[in-house]
Write a protein that holds these residues in place. Structure first.
Motif, PDB file in Angstrom:
ATOM      1  N   ALA A 115      -3.038 -31.373 -29.592  1.00  0.00           N
ATOM      2  CA  ALA A 115      -2.345 -32.064 -30.777  1.00  0.00           C
ATOM      3  C   ALA A 115      -0.734 -31.748 -30.386  1.00  0.00           C
ATOM      4  CB  ALA A 115      -2.877 -31.195 -31.963  1.00  0.00           C
ATOM      5  N   GLY A 116      -0.299 -30.913 -30.131  1.00  0.00           N
ATOM      6  CA  GLY A 116       1.234 -30.708 -29.814  1.00  0.00           C
ATOM      7  C   GLY A 116       1.753 -31.760 -28.761  1.00  0.00           C
ATOM      8  N   ALA A 117       0.878 -31.688 -27.574  1.00  0.00           N
ATOM      9  CA  ALA A 117       1.380 -32.772 -26.639  1.00  0.00           C
ATOM     10  C   ALA A 117       1.334 -34.324 -27.482  1.00  0.00           C
ATOM     11  CB  ALA A 117       0.361 -32.818 -25.585  1.00  0.00           C
ATOM     12  N   ALA A 150      -7.903 -29.172 -38.154  1.00  0.00           N
ATOM     13  CA  ALA A 150      -6.658 -29.721 -38.167  1.00  0.00           C
ATOM     14  C   ALA A 150      -6.578 -31.108 -37.555  1.00  0.00           C
ATOM     15  CB  ALA A 150      -5.785 -28.682 -37.744  1.00  0.00           C
ATOM     16  N   ALA A 196      -5.200 -27.466 -30.407  1.00  0.00           N
ATOM     17  CA  ALA A 196      -4.024 -27.224 -30.894  1.00  0.00           C
ATOM     18  C   ALA A 196      -3.025 -27.696 -29.657  1.00  0.00           C
ATOM     19  CB  ALA A 196      -3.703 -26.066 -31.338  1.00  0.00           C
ATOM     20  N   VAL A 197      -3.006 -27.332 -28.657  1.00  0.00           N
ATOM     21  CA  VAL A 197      -2.306 -27.693 -27.588  1.00  0.00           C
ATOM     22  C   VAL A 197      -2.085 -29.243 -27.413  1.00  0.00           C
ATOM     23  CG1 VAL A 197      -1.729 -27.415 -24.955  1.00  0.00           C
ATOM     24  CG2 VAL A 197      -2.046 -25.574 -26.477  1.00  0.00           C
ATOM     25  N   LEU A 223       1.732 -35.218 -30.330  1.00  0.00           N
ATOM     26  CA  LEU A 223       2.682 -35.415 -31.474  1.00  0.00           C
ATOM     27  C   LEU A 223       3.867 -35.615 -30.685  1.00  0.00           C
ATOM     28  CD1 LEU A 223       1.454 -32.726 -33.985  1.00  0.00           C
ATOM     29  CD2 LEU A 223       1.702 -35.146 -34.379  1.00  0.00           C
ATOM     30  N   ALA A 224       4.153 -34.867 -29.789  1.00  0.00           N
ATOM     31  CA  ALA A 224       5.660 -35.036 -28.921  1.00  0.00           C
ATOM     32  C   ALA A 224       5.513 -36.156 -28.138  1.00  0.00           C
ATOM     33  CB  ALA A 224       5.830 -33.713 -28.211  1.00  0.00           C
ATOM     34  N   ARG A 225       4.119 -36.816 -27.498  1.00  0.00           N
ATOM     35  CA  ARG A 225       4.295 -37.739 -26.809  1.00  0.00           C
ATOM     36  C   ARG A 225       3.155 -38.699 -27.230  1.00  0.00           C
ATOM     37  NH1 ARG A 225       6.483 -36.995 -21.474  1.00  0.00           N
ATOM     38  NH2 ARG A 225       5.847 -39.412 -21.303  1.00  0.00           N
ATOM     39  N   PRO A 226       3.568 -39.799 -28.160  1.00  0.00           N
ATOM     40  CA  PRO A 226       2.328 -40.314 -28.457  1.00  0.00           C
ATOM     41  C   PRO A 226       1.956 -41.556 -27.433  1.00  0.00           C
ATOM     42  CG  PRO A 226       4.224 -40.559 -30.208  1.00  0.00           C
ATOM     43  CD  PRO A 226       4.614 -39.609 -28.977  1.00  0.00           C
ATOM     44  N   GLY A 237      -8.318 -25.710 -34.878  1.00  0.00           N
ATOM     45  CA  GLY A 237      -7.624 -26.826 -34.264  1.00  0.00           C
ATOM     46  C   GLY A 237      -8.787 -28.214 -34.539  1.00  0.00           C
ATOM     47  N   LEU A 264       1.205 -40.891 -24.322  1.00  0.00           N
ATOM     48  CA  LEU A 264       0.328 -40.462 -23.505  1.00  0.00           C
ATOM     49  C   LEU A 264      -1.198 -40.343 -24.082  1.00  0.00           C
ATOM     50  CD1 LEU A 264       2.260 -37.296 -22.153  1.00  0.00           C
ATOM     51  CD2 LEU A 264       1.916 -39.426 -21.087  1.00  0.00           C
ATOM     52  N   ARG A 300      -5.801 -34.965 -39.639  1.00  0.00           N
ATOM     53  CA  ARG A 300      -4.826 -35.597 -39.272  1.00  0.00           C
ATOM     54  C   ARG A 300      -5.454 -36.889 -38.679  1.00  0.00           C
ATOM     55  NH1 ARG A 300      -1.830 -31.681 -36.234  1.00  0.00           N
ATOM     56  NH2 ARG A 300      -0.433 -30.524 -37.289  1.00  0.00           N
ATOM     57  N   GLN A 325      -0.707 -41.280 -16.988  1.00  0.00           N
ATOM     58  CA  GLN A 325      -0.498 -41.222 -18.496  1.00  0.00           C
ATOM     59  C   GLN A 325      -1.664 -40.081 -19.116  1.00  0.00           C
ATOM     60  OE1 GLN A 325       1.848 -42.536 -20.095  1.00  0.00           O
ATOM     61  NE2 GLN A 325       2.185 -44.530 -19.468  1.00  0.00           N
ATOM     62  N   VAL A 328       3.334 -39.595 -37.906  1.00  0.00           N
ATOM     63  CA  VAL A 328       4.180 -38.608 -37.402  1.00  0.00           C
ATOM     64  C   VAL A 328       5.459 -38.754 -38.356  1.00  0.00           C
ATOM     65  CG1 VAL A 328       3.727 -38.368 -35.095  1.00  0.00           C
ATOM     66  CG2 VAL A 328       5.082 -40.339 -35.729  1.00  0.00           C
TER      67      VAL A 328
END
Ligand SMILES: Cc1cc2nc3c(=O)[nH]c(=O)nc-3n(C[C@H](O)[C@H](O)[C@H](O)COP(=O)(O)OP(=O)(O)OC[C@H]3O[C@@H](n4cnc5c(N)ncnc54)[C@H](O)[C@@H]3O)c2cc1C
Ligand code: SF4
Lengths: 340, 587, 263
Positions: C98-100, C128, C95-96, C102-105, C125, C107, C132, C64, C263
């Motif tokens: 954050a993307g991970a 940002a 930033a990466v 946002l796509a996989r809360p 980053g 984890l 959020r 996880q 999200v």
């Protein structure tokens, strides 16, 4: 070389167009601008009756194709009204707040439907036809019109009345001594005229005139004649000829009487401003007086003379052509004199 | 009796011209929405020409037709001057019997050549309307000049007034009620003014809408991209808030919550790529939206994604130059940048030609990225994103996208997504991960670069053949076009063919890798080969020259305003080999 | 010889006790088989140890966990740990991450980077993620150097990373140092469980390029815990403390009611 000259002509009728053509022929480089508050291209006003009657379409009225102006590099400003002239600065002010500078100005503003003062109170109830826009509006209304009363009596009225009869309308024509003002018709001429109108199918009231007109509560109008007759009408046509359209020029310093006063070379009292056509009141040295002449051939002739003088070729207007109105064999001279 | 209606053969095109802030775009868009509501086909687009003196100039075109739309708007039937000086240069676009509406009561007198009225050519119809005064009567701030003008247009074209309040409501959806009400009032003022004073004078009208209503909706490219993201099951869409990326965001936000991807608002374009990179590395499909120079900023992570075998899809909006302060305008200058990153890696590039294509391209890019483990770029442009078109809607997922999905292998152990117990691995471009041995070091390893190229070639080989124009015979000139150049190119070829010229076209949507066999066969039939694109250097032309080893005529120019049918037609005629006495053309 | 026999000789010794403790803690499950490439004696070794302890204490299973690293010496961190690793580029780790997230809360995402990475090119980053209040952990290894590039001084100079993070709006801000991996591990565990954006600064000597400023000797002397009576809910106090005392370790600020992932 670009000529610094900018000839501006107010109007887009017979006088203006003839003048523009002559100017272009005489000066290849000058800027030439025509300004008219009408939206339509130069058209035959005298065919408006045919248009109403449906025997001529809008395209038939056109004098020439719009390309003419492009070809001769004449700037045509349509649907634009001149509201003011500043002769000192040589600037025209247009209704849409644009300023146009000229070096020489020719006024060909034509005439507007004349209305004798006694009828001013009924202005809103009368139908007049001067422009294609007027004719169009009338054409849109035609279906709802059955009874027509015509007062006055110029050539336009006769043509229109005949057209309306042909369209199946019931037309009543009030003919009296003042019809065809300023010409006074002799009783014999009047009778002959009435007789011809009757032959066409028009109901004539000889030696009668309009006394009062008011809207009818159930639509249309209620007309009372001097003789006391009451007539119902869907339209009351008032045709008292044309008077020079020069009101907007009052106060600019131009000499104005009935029309714009110009000398025999069609110059006004202000430098570099000329006038021609129905709006001009021209000095006639032979008569030692000014005259206004209404009519297409006259307008063309004056337009040409004005253009020549603008180009510096001194040419007098000369005797006004005896332009005549002709109807069913009766000839009526339309020139009217100032103190007649 | 009614004034005769002029049968309009092609599109009826209305152009609102003004400064930024005059509301030209809004008026154009509302007109299109209303027309669509009436059952007409419509298209609206805005152009922001990069004129030095015309900074902030907006031209909003709206085309209304009874037939489905074919090409871009070129000639204009109605020109609305919200700013006179900016509109004067546009008058040559107006048809010979076109209609010009202008302000007739500006705050002060203007000099002779600064008013549109002076330039209206004989044959055209110019009507002065007190836009300002009417707008001020409609609401205290008098901002609705654009809607006053729209009202006058509607009256003069005889479009039913009732169609407009709902269209205005649609346009201002989500905004204050007062804004909508003021716009409606302004519209009504303009409509009444024109109806009572001008309509009798004006000789032509638009044809009424047909009784049969087409099953279409007005969709912008941005909305198509947004819908495609949802349809393709994209989990995250990342973008830096710059026009028109913000439009895509707005359209995404309008989607139902259960279909909507996560929206990641990034600090810059590089961060947008990073967000998407993180999402795909975490095992979800993601799209990064970039605009203009943002593609360069996103470049390093795209290369990294290629190296790491990550299916990162980018929707890139081309603009003409950086153009930040001058207002964004359209262009097609980013093809080489989209293909080539900074490393030796190349990316597949899909370029849509129209709104429907935008939808398809995004679906396909997301799917092909997953299928071939590569980043992929959808190369759209500013015009396409902003432009609204009536198209069949909602649009089904393209069959090819479903086929790609079917061909995508399920992630095996080597590609286990995070969260899979026992699958822990490293997403890396630096070298094979000792723990999984899965990742190819594409960037640094020549063998891996070759493998990646091999995958791209396989992708191209399996791709459907491109749209073709013309028959299979020999051609005097063949034109290859991509992206937004396809529509004007198609129309220009149609016009050239109508003049009896032997011309044909090849319009690939997959621009890179090149579909070599098809292009080679097409080129072999052409005496002259040309490429149409909105860039000065001829980027596709150069690639074709290299691939086909023959000269390619460049039918294009620098960006800002879209290519037009007439300029491409002129280009075709110029590029054609001269004809001999017998009418045969030689090279 | 059986396994049992092999360990028998050290049974009862301190070493045996430590080994038992480590085995029970489960932290071995977070170490990868890859040998670390950091210089021997580098503070990064301790930071890696603290990370494993923190992850174990927070009871996040390795599958996880996602470690994202940008450039520099920190880039090795995902390789030396067990979990899912993502190699990003200089300045992009947060930033990466954050993307991970946002796509996989589902984890638990940790971005690891040096001060020269996260605070310089990655500053966007940081703000940002703070704006959020994204539930990711930024582990900033502060050695004041760009270790991998010949020890150039960090472009952010001697700016205090924790102050920067607090000012950006991190809802958990903690500082530890590699010489006390247990304490640092506790702070990391708190950060991993924090429902918002957490920044942990791990001060770590670069023994190869820094002979004066952040040396082991100096840090051992300077280090002290957060003073008693400090209220971690008081942001102003935390900021003042972070500025005044660069060698204080512990949780300086924690806003428990951190906004949830939006999200
Ligand atoms: C219905 C009708 C039938 C006729 N039939 C005959 C006939 O059979 N035979 C005959 O000889 N004559 C006829 N006439 C008269 C003839 O048409 C006129 O004498 C002739 O048109 C005069 O031409 P013009 O150039 O002087 O002015 P016009 O044709 O009147 O043109 C003047 C123009 O100037 C414009 N104008 C005026 N003021 C301004 C301003 N301030 N700004 C901008 N534009 C302005 C006017 O709108 C008008 O368009 C008829 C007239 C009418 C109305
Ligand atoms: S260079 Fe410095 S920071 Fe990097 S591994 Fe060596 S000692 Fe550690």
């Amino acid at each position: 070389m670009v000529s610094p000259e900018h000839f501006v002509i107010i109007g887009n009728g017979a006088a203006a167009n003839r003048a523009a053509d002559v100017l272009r022929r005489g000066d290849k480089d000058a800027r030439i601008t025509l300004i008219s508050d009408e939206f339509f291209h130069f058209y035959h006003r005298h065919r408006l009756a045919d248009y109403l009657a449906g025997t001529a379409g809008e395209d038939d009225l056109l004098v020439r194709a719009p390309q003419h102006y492009q070809k001769h590099r004449i700037r045509l400003r349509l649907g634009q009204r001149v509201t003011r002239i500043d002769p000192k600065e040589k600037v025209l002010y247009l209704k849409h707040m644009e300023m146009v500078r000229y070096t020489r100005l020719l006024l060909c503003t034509g005439g507007k439907p004349r209305l004798p003062e006694i009828y001013y109170a009924y202005r809103a109830h009368f139908t007049t036809v001067k422009t294609l826009a007027d004719a169009r509006q009338l054409r849109e209304r035609l279906d709802g019109i059955r009874d027509v009363v015509v007062v006055g009596g110029d050539l336009v009225s006769v043509r229109l009345a005949s057209a309306l009869v042909r369209l199946g309308k019931a037309v009543t024509f009030l003919v009296d001594a003042d019809s065809f003002w300023p010409l006074e018709l002799t009783p014999e001429r009047r009778a002959e005229f009435a007789e011809r109108l009757t032959r066409v199918g028009i109901a004539v009231r000889l030696d009668d005139a309009l006394a009062h007109v008011e809207p009818h509560p159930s639509g249309g109008y209620r007309v009372t004649t001097r003789a006391g007759e009451r007539l119902r009408a869907d339209m009351v046509g008032a045709f008292f000829g044309l008077a020079p359209d020069v009101d907007f020029l009052l106060g600019t310093g131009l000499d104005i009487d009935r029309g714009l006063l110009v000398n025999e070379y069609l110059q006004t009292n202000l430098p570099d401003i000329y006038a021609a056509g129905d709006c001009a009141q021209v000095y006639n040295p032979a008569l030692r007086n000014y005259w206004v002449s209404i009519g297409w051939p006259n307008a063309e002739k004056l337009g040409e003379v004005a253009a020549r003088n603008l180009l510096g070729q001194v040419q007098p207007a000369g005797q006004a052509p005896a332009s005549a109105l002709e109807f069913e064999g009766i000839v009526v001279n339309t020139c009217w004199w100032r103190r007649m | 009796m009614k004034v005769p209606r002029r049968p309009l053969t092609g599109d009826l095109v209305v152009c609102f011209c003004g400064r930024a802030g005059d509301g030209a775009r809004a008026a154009g868009r509302v007109l299109a929405i209303a027309a669509a509501g009436l059952g007409l086909h419509a298209r609206h687009a805005a152009a922001y020409p990069a004129e030095i003196r015309g900074a902030g100039k907006t031209l909003a075109y709206t085309a209304i037709t009874r037939e489905p739309l074919r090409g871009p708007c070129e000639r204009v039937d109605v020109l609305v001057a919200l700013s006179d000086p900016l509109t004067i240069p546009e008058l040559p676009r107006l048809n010979a019997d076109g209609l010009v509406l202008y302000e007739n009561n500006p705050p002060g007198y203007v000099a002779e050549d600064m008013a549109v009225a002076g330039y209206i050519a004989p044959g055209m119809f110019g009507y002065g309307i007190p836009f300002r005064d009417l707008a001020a009567q409609a609401e205290s701030f008098g901002r609705g000049r654009n809607f006053v003008a729209l009202g006058a247009v509607a009256a003069l074209l005889d479009l039913p007034a009732a169609a407009f309040p709902p269209a205005i409501a649609d346009h201002f959806a989500g905004q204050a009620e007062t804004v909508r009400a003021a716009a409606v009032r302004s519209f009504e003022m303009g409509f009444e003014y024109a109806r009572t004073r001008l309509v009798a004078t004006h000789p032509w009208r638009a044809l009424p809408a047909p009784d049969e209503r087409p099953a279409v909706a007005l969709v912008t490219g941005a909305a198509a991209v947004a819908a495609a993201c949802a349809a393709a099951g994209v989990r995250l869409v990342a973008f830096y808030p710059v026009t028109p990326a913000d439009r895509i965001r707005a359209d995404l936000e309008r989607l139902p919550a259960d279909e909507r991807p996560v929206l990641a608002l990034a600090a810059d374009a590089a961060a947008a790529a990073a967000h998407a990179y993180g999402a795909v590395a975490a095992g979800r499909s993601a799209v990064a939206v970039t605009v203009g120079s943002g593609l360069a900023a996103a470049g390093p992570l795209l290369d990294q994604a290629a190296a790491a075998g990550l299916p990162l899809a980018v929707v890139h909006v081309q603009t003409a130059g950086p153009a930040a302060a001058l207002g964004t305008s359209t262009g097609q200058g980013d093809l080489l940048a989209a293909i080539h990153g900074l490393s030796d890696v190349q990316r597949p590039v899909l370029a849509p030609a129209c709104t429907a294509d935008c939808f398809d391209a995004v679906c396909l890019a997301v799917r092909l990225a997953a299928r071939w483990r590569t980043p992929a770029v959808v190369l759209t442009d500013f015009l396409q994103m902003e432009r609204g078109e009536t198209i069949g809607w909602p649009r089904p997922l393209p069959a090819a996208a479903a086929a790609l999905a079917a061909a995508t292998p399920a992630p095996d152990e080597a590609w286990a997504p995070p969260g899979t117990p026992g699958g822990e691995r490293l997403v890396s471009a630096g070298g094979p991960d000792k723990r999984s041995g899965a990742t190819e070091a594409v960037a640094s390893c020549p063998i891996a670069v070759g493998l990646h190229r091999g995958r791209l070639n396989a992708l191209a080989a399996g791709w459907a053949p491109p749209e073709a124009f013309g028959d299979d015979g020999p051609l005097d000139l063949g034109l290859v076009a991509w992206g937004a150049a396809i529509e004007p190119a198609r129309e220009a070829l149609r016009a050239a063919a109508a003049r009896g010229l032997r011309v044909g076209g090849c319009f690939p949507r997959l621009v890179w890798p090149l579909q070599r066999p098809v292009l080679t066969a097409f080129a072999a039939r052409c005496r002259v080969l040309g490429a149409a694109e909105l860039n000065a250097s001829g980027q596709l032309a150069g690639l074709l020259e290299h691939a086909l080893a023959r000269p390619v005529a460049r039918l294009g120019r620098a960006g800002a305003e879209p290519l037009t049918e007439s300029e491409l037609l002129a280009g075709i005629e110029e590029a054609l080999p001269p004809a001999d006495a017998k009418g045969k053309r030689h090279e | 010889m059986s396994d049992h026999e092999r360990v028998t000789p050290i049974m009862g010794t301190e070493l045996a006790r430590q080994m038992e403790r480590v085995r029970r803690s489960g932290e071995l499950g977070y170490r990868s088989a890859q040998p670390a490439t950091w210089c021997p004696g580098c503070g990064y070794h301790g930071v890696a140890l603290a990370l494993t302890r923190g992850a174990a204490a927070a009871q996040v299973p390795p599958h996880q966990l996602v470690f994202v690293a940008g450039a520099g010496c920190a880039a090795w961190m995902p390789r030396s740990l067990r979990g899912y690793g993502i190699e990003a580029l200089a300045g992009t780790a947060l930033a990466v991450a954050a993307g991970a997230k946002l796509a996989r809360p589902d984890l638990t995402v940790v971005a690891v980077g040096g001060d020269a990475d996260i605070l310089a090119s990655g500053a966007g980053g940081l703000s940002a993620a703070a704006a959020r209040n994204l539930p990711v952990t930024a582990l900033i290894v502060d050695n004041g150097r760009c270790g991998l590039i010949h020890g150039l001084p960090s472009p952010v100079g001697v700016a205090d990373p924790l102050t920067t993070a607090l000012e950006a709006g991190a809802t958990l801000a903690g500082r530890g140092w590699t010489g006390k991996p247990d304490a640092l591990g506790d702070i990391i565990a708190r950060a991993l469980r924090h429902p918002g954006f957490a920044v942990v600064v791990a001060v770590s000597p670069c023994i190869t390029y820094d002979m004066e400023r952040l040396t082991w000797d100096r840090l051992y002397e300077a280090w002290q815990p957060v003073p008693a009576g400090h209220d971690p809910a008081d942001r102003a106090a935390a900021l003042a403390l972070a500025r005044r005392e660069p060698f204080i370790h512990g949780i300086l600020y924690e806003r428990q009611s951190g906004d949830r992932l939006k999200v």
